[in-house]
Design a protein around this motif. Structure first.
Motif, PDB file in Angstrom:
ATOM      1  N   TRP A   1     134.699   9.444  46.277  1.00 43.73           N
ATOM      2  CA  TRP A   1     133.626   9.633  45.307  1.00 43.73           C
ATOM      3  C   TRP A   1     132.453  10.443  45.844  1.00 43.73           C
ATOM      4  O   TRP A   1     131.895  11.279  45.137  1.00 43.73           O
ATOM      5  CB  TRP A   1     133.165   8.294  44.706  1.00 43.73           C
ATOM      6  CG  TRP A   1     132.266   7.475  45.591  1.00 43.73           C
ATOM      7  CD1 TRP A   1     132.652   6.507  46.465  1.00 43.73           C
ATOM      8  CD2 TRP A   1     130.842   7.547  45.678  1.00 43.73           C
ATOM      9  NE1 TRP A   1     131.563   5.973  47.104  1.00 43.73           N
ATOM     10  CE2 TRP A   1     130.434   6.596  46.637  1.00 43.73           C
ATOM     11  CE3 TRP A   1     129.876   8.326  45.052  1.00 43.73           C
ATOM     12  CZ2 TRP A   1     129.100   6.400  46.978  1.00 43.73           C
ATOM     13  CZ3 TRP A   1     128.546   8.127  45.401  1.00 43.73           C
ATOM     14  CH2 TRP A   1     128.161   7.173  46.346  1.00 43.73           C
ATOM     15  N   LYS A   2     132.058  10.218  47.097  1.00 50.83           N
ATOM     16  CA  LYS A   2     130.907  10.970  47.639  1.00 50.83           C
ATOM     17  C   LYS A   2     131.216  12.460  47.713  1.00 50.83           C
ATOM     18  O   LYS A   2     130.389  13.298  47.342  1.00 50.83           O
ATOM     19  CB  LYS A   2     130.538  10.464  49.040  1.00 50.83           C
ATOM     20  CG  LYS A   2     129.841   9.132  49.037  1.00 50.83           C
ATOM     21  CD  LYS A   2     129.468   8.712  50.451  1.00 50.83           C
ATOM     22  CE  LYS A   2     128.899   7.310  50.453  1.00 50.83           C
ATOM     23  NZ  LYS A   2     128.624   6.822  51.809  1.00 50.83           N
TER      24      LYS A   2
ATOM     25  N   LEU B   1     131.209  13.901  44.213  1.00 53.50           N
ATOM     26  CA  LEU B   1     129.836  14.020  43.706  1.00 53.50           C
ATOM     27  C   LEU B   1     129.182  15.276  44.276  1.00 53.50           C
ATOM     28  O   LEU B   1     128.497  16.014  43.560  1.00 53.50           O
ATOM     29  CB  LEU B   1     129.038  12.768  44.072  1.00 53.50           C
ATOM     30  CG  LEU B   1     127.658  12.645  43.452  1.00 53.50           C
ATOM     31  CD1 LEU B   1     127.735  12.608  41.938  1.00 53.50           C
ATOM     32  CD2 LEU B   1     126.968  11.379  43.962  1.00 53.50           C
TER      33      LEU B   1
ATOM     34  N   TYR C   1     127.901  18.361  42.051  1.00 58.80           N
ATOM     35  CA  TYR C   1     126.498  18.780  42.138  1.00 58.80           C
ATOM     36  C   TYR C   1     126.387  20.242  42.575  1.00 58.80           C
ATOM     37  O   TYR C   1     125.549  20.991  42.077  1.00 58.80           O
ATOM     38  CB  TYR C   1     125.716  17.876  43.094  1.00 58.80           C
ATOM     39  CG  TYR C   1     124.255  18.224  43.122  1.00 58.80           C
ATOM     40  CD1 TYR C   1     123.412  17.809  42.092  1.00 58.80           C
ATOM     41  CD2 TYR C   1     123.714  18.996  44.143  1.00 58.80           C
ATOM     42  CE1 TYR C   1     122.072  18.149  42.084  1.00 58.80           C
ATOM     43  CE2 TYR C   1     122.378  19.341  44.140  1.00 58.80           C
ATOM     44  CZ  TYR C   1     121.557  18.915  43.107  1.00 58.80           C
ATOM     45  OH  TYR C   1     120.237  19.262  43.103  1.00 58.80           O
TER      46      TYR C   1
ATOM     47  N   LYS D   1     122.084  16.123  38.998  1.00 57.60           N
ATOM     48  CA  LYS D   1     122.613  14.877  39.574  1.00 57.60           C
ATOM     49  C   LYS D   1     123.246  13.982  38.507  1.00 57.60           C
ATOM     50  O   LYS D   1     124.343  13.455  38.698  1.00 57.60           O
ATOM     51  CB  LYS D   1     121.485  14.126  40.282  1.00 57.60           C
ATOM     52  CG  LYS D   1     121.968  12.896  41.017  1.00 57.60           C
ATOM     53  CD  LYS D   1     120.845  12.240  41.799  1.00 57.60           C
ATOM     54  CE  LYS D   1     121.380  11.073  42.608  1.00 57.60           C
ATOM     55  NZ  LYS D   1     120.993   9.785  42.123  1.00 57.60           N
ATOM     56  N   THR D   2     122.572  13.817  37.367  1.00 55.32           N
ATOM     57  CA  THR D   2     123.097  12.956  36.310  1.00 55.32           C
ATOM     58  C   THR D   2     124.414  13.495  35.783  1.00 55.32           C
ATOM     59  O   THR D   2     125.390  12.748  35.611  1.00 55.32           O
ATOM     60  CB  THR D   2     122.078  12.823  35.159  1.00 55.32           C
ATOM     61  OG1 THR D   2     120.851  12.324  35.703  1.00 55.32           O
ATOM     62  CG2 THR D   2     122.573  11.893  34.087  1.00 55.32           C
TER      63      THR D   2
ATOM     64  N   GLU E   1     127.179  12.936  38.306  1.00 54.16           N
ATOM     65  CA  GLU E   1     127.644  11.548  38.315  1.00 54.16           C
ATOM     66  C   GLU E   1     128.560  11.272  37.123  1.00 54.16           C
ATOM     67  O   GLU E   1     129.592  10.616  37.261  1.00 54.16           O
ATOM     68  CB  GLU E   1     126.451  10.584  38.297  1.00 54.16           C
ATOM     69  CG  GLU E   1     125.688  10.574  39.607  1.00 54.16           C
ATOM     70  CD  GLU E   1     124.367   9.817  39.515  1.00 54.16           C
ATOM     71  OE1 GLU E   1     123.913   9.482  38.390  1.00 54.16           O
ATOM     72  OE2 GLU E   1     123.775   9.569  40.586  1.00 54.16           O
ATOM     73  N   GLU E   2     128.183  11.773  35.943  1.00 53.11           N
ATOM     74  CA  GLU E   2     128.995  11.569  34.745  1.00 53.11           C
ATOM     75  C   GLU E   2     130.357  12.241  34.885  1.00 53.11           C
ATOM     76  O   GLU E   2     131.388  11.684  34.479  1.00 53.11           O
ATOM     77  CB  GLU E   2     128.272  12.117  33.516  1.00 53.11           C
ATOM     78  CG  GLU E   2     127.100  11.257  33.087  1.00 53.11           C
ATOM     79  CD  GLU E   2     126.296  11.868  31.950  1.00 53.11           C
ATOM     80  OE1 GLU E   2     126.693  12.930  31.418  1.00 53.11           O
ATOM     81  OE2 GLU E   2     125.263  11.282  31.594  1.00 53.11           O
TER      82      GLU E   2
ATOM     83  N   VAL F   1     132.026  12.935  37.690  1.00 52.10           N
ATOM     84  CA  VAL F   1     132.852  12.194  38.649  1.00 52.10           C
ATOM     85  C   VAL F   1     133.397  10.930  37.987  1.00 52.10           C
ATOM     86  O   VAL F   1     134.578  10.588  38.123  1.00 52.10           O
ATOM     87  CB  VAL F   1     132.058  11.865  39.936  1.00 52.10           C
ATOM     88  CG1 VAL F   1     132.827  10.898  40.826  1.00 52.10           C
ATOM     89  CG2 VAL F   1     131.755  13.150  40.699  1.00 52.10           C
ATOM     90  N   GLN F   2     132.543  10.249  37.216  1.00 53.79           N
ATOM     91  CA  GLN F   2     132.993   9.049  36.506  1.00 53.79           C
ATOM     92  C   GLN F   2     134.121   9.386  35.531  1.00 53.79           C
ATOM     93  O   GLN F   2     135.134   8.696  35.471  1.00 53.79           O
ATOM     94  CB  GLN F   2     131.815   8.426  35.761  1.00 53.79           C
ATOM     95  CG  GLN F   2     132.183   7.166  35.018  1.00 53.79           C
ATOM     96  CD  GLN F   2     131.014   6.567  34.260  1.00 53.79           C
ATOM     97  OE1 GLN F   2     129.916   7.069  34.275  1.00 53.79           O
ATOM     98  NE2 GLN F   2     131.271   5.466  33.581  1.00 53.79           N
TER      99      GLN F   2
END
Length: 193
Positions: free
Chosen positions: A32-33, A36, A40, A46-47, A50-51, A53-54
């Motif tokens: 995940w890191k 992300l 990015y 950033k938001t 994150e979305e 990756v989710q």
């Protein structure tokens, strides 16, 4: 798997295909890191990163039984990059729709039309990535207005199977779009046929 050994990506994928949530969790923690950072790097938000990756991990879990992945790292990184590009494409489409419909004095109704068209495009995008039978059941039910028995006869499958495919499609839509008013649009579409 021996609890003292770190499982290989290949072992994790085999377990994941069998529905092992622990394998999914291990893949998530392993990558995940890095994902992300990739997201990015491409979107600079950033938001949004994150979305994205989710969404990629949700897709991995939802499609686990049909995926044959040799290199999880490369697969997930590519999925993240594609999701970034899809996000840009959605934003571009939204801007184009606004331009097409925009007038000097946009009324609330006009804004609702713009949003409804944009939302419909989002729904169409999610439907297109559903598994084939699931997508076909959804389209026959929601776009053609067929009942579950009619869908089942049309596809030569059991009614319970057709119902299961439709339920899965609606769950994926709900997860991907996560907005309650989408169900109003889907219901209205079904009622209009």
């Amino acid at each position: 798997m021996n609890r003292y050994e770190t499982p290989s990506d290949a072992d994790l994928m085999l377990s994941l295909r069998e529905g092992d949530s622990c394998a999914f969790t291990e893949i998530y923690h392993r990558y995940w890191k890095q994902l992300l950072a990739v997201a990015y790097l491409h979107c600079k938000d950033k938001t949004m990163a994150e979305e994205i990756v989710q969404e990629v991990f949700i897709s991995l879990w939802n499609r686990r039984s049909e995926l044959y992945i040799d290199n999880i790292n490369a697969y997930l990184a590519t999925a993240v990059k594609l999701s970034v590009f899809k996000q840009y494409a959605r934003q571009k489409r939204r801007d184009e729709i606004k331009e097409q419909v925009a007038a000097p004095d946009i009324t609330t109704f006009d804004e609702e039309q713009i949003y409804t068209r944009f939302l419909q495009q989002q729904i169409n995008g999610v439907v297109e990535v559903l598994p084939e039978k699931c997508r076909l059941v959804f389209k026959l039910s929601r776009e053609e207005g067929l009942t579950i028995p009619e869908v089942a006869r049309s596809m030569g499958i059991a009614e319970k199977t057709a119902e299961a495919h439709l339920t899965k499609a609606l769950k994926v839509l709900k997860l991907r779009l996560n907005r309650p008013y989408i169900w109003v649009i889907l219901l209205l579409k079904a009622l209009m046929h």
